[in-house]
Write a protein that holds these residues in place. Sequence first.
Motif, short mmCIF file in Angstrom:
data_model
loop_
_atom_site.label_atom_id
_atom_site.label_comp_id
_atom_site.label_asym_id
_atom_site.label_seq_id
_atom_site.Cartn_x
_atom_site.Cartn_y
_atom_site.Cartn_z
N ALA A 297 -47.31 6.57 -54.86
CA ALA A 297 -47.91 7.17 -53.67
C ALA A 297 -49.35 6.72 -53.48
O ALA A 297 -49.77 6.41 -52.36
CB ALA A 297 -47.86 8.69 -53.78
N LEU A 298 -50.09 6.63 -54.57
CA LEU A 298 -51.48 6.17 -54.48
C LEU A 298 -51.54 4.71 -54.05
O LEU A 298 -52.37 4.33 -53.22
CB LEU A 298 -52.18 6.36 -55.82
CG LEU A 298 -53.67 6.14 -55.86
CD1 LEU A 298 -54.38 7.10 -54.92
CD2 LEU A 298 -54.18 6.32 -57.28
N LEU B 128 -49.28 3.10 -52.23
CA LEU B 128 -48.93 3.04 -50.81
C LEU B 128 -50.08 3.51 -49.93
O LEU B 128 -50.34 2.93 -48.87
CB LEU B 128 -47.69 3.89 -50.54
CG LEU B 128 -46.34 3.31 -50.96
CD1 LEU B 128 -45.24 4.33 -50.77
CD2 LEU B 128 -46.05 2.05 -50.17
N SER B 129 -50.79 4.55 -50.38
CA SER B 129 -51.91 5.05 -49.58
C SER B 129 -53.04 4.04 -49.51
O SER B 129 -53.66 3.86 -48.46
CB SER B 129 -52.40 6.37 -50.15
OG SER B 129 -51.42 7.37 -50.01
N SER C 207 -52.06 1.27 -47.28
CA SER C 207 -52.10 1.67 -45.87
C SER C 207 -53.48 1.52 -45.25
O SER C 207 -53.59 1.50 -44.03
CB SER C 207 -51.62 3.12 -45.72
OG SER C 207 -52.60 4.01 -46.20
N PHE D 188 -47.31 3.25 -44.00
CA PHE D 188 -47.60 3.38 -45.43
C PHE D 188 -48.38 4.66 -45.75
O PHE D 188 -48.24 5.24 -46.82
CB PHE D 188 -48.36 2.16 -45.94
CG PHE D 188 -47.50 0.93 -46.08
CD1 PHE D 188 -46.19 1.01 -46.48
CD2 PHE D 188 -48.02 -0.33 -45.79
CE1 PHE D 188 -45.40 -0.12 -46.60
CE2 PHE D 188 -47.25 -1.47 -45.92
CZ PHE D 188 -45.93 -1.36 -46.32
N GLY D 189 -49.23 5.09 -44.81
CA GLY D 189 -49.96 6.34 -45.02
C GLY D 189 -49.03 7.54 -45.08
O GLY D 189 -49.18 8.43 -45.91
N GLY E 235 -47.15 7.42 -48.31
CA GLY E 235 -48.03 7.86 -49.41
C GLY E 235 -48.21 9.37 -49.43
O GLY E 235 -48.26 9.98 -50.50
N GLY F 98 -46.94 11.70 -52.33
CA GLY F 98 -48.00 12.50 -52.95
C GLY F 98 -47.64 13.97 -53.04
O GLY F 98 -47.97 14.64 -54.02
N ALA G 236 -53.47 10.65 -53.36
CA ALA G 236 -52.56 9.92 -52.46
C ALA G 236 -52.49 10.60 -51.10
O ALA G 236 -52.50 9.92 -50.06
CB ALA G 236 -51.18 9.83 -53.09
N GLY H 260 -53.99 8.75 -47.81
CA GLY H 260 -53.01 8.52 -46.75
C GLY H 260 -53.42 9.19 -45.45
O GLY H 260 -53.27 8.61 -44.37
#
Length: 122
Positions: free
Chosen positions: A66-67, A69-70, A73, A81-82, A85, A89, A104, A108
């Motif tokens: 998640a982190l 992806l954030s 993003s 992606f936010g 995330g 998260g 995350a 995000g």
Amino acid sequence: MVNLEKDDDVKEKTKSAYIGEDIPNDPSDYREETAAEIAAPVPVRRRGYDDLRGRSEGATSAGYVALALSILSLFVWPILFGAAGIVLGIFARRGGAEGLGAWAIGIGAVSIIIGIFILPFF
């Protein structure tokens, strides 16, 4: 002699006369335990150390994803992606990785806000 008569009289008064076989006449003859009524309840099921550790490891890996992806993003597709995330998260926070999940979610959300309100002007 007076003392002996007095002692016998006291003994007779302290003896309880039973009305029937099961029902005592004197309240001191009841043998009840009332401490169990105010005792704290005992937990029915306890989690073992392995259950908590396995759950935390799964949440930790979800938190790292998640982190990642954030953070990604912030540079590419902030809304997609936010949002991913943030969702991962939330799962990480519920699983026990509260710090990773919170970061995350925060990154995000900032990425989505920047992507919606600030990037269109550039």
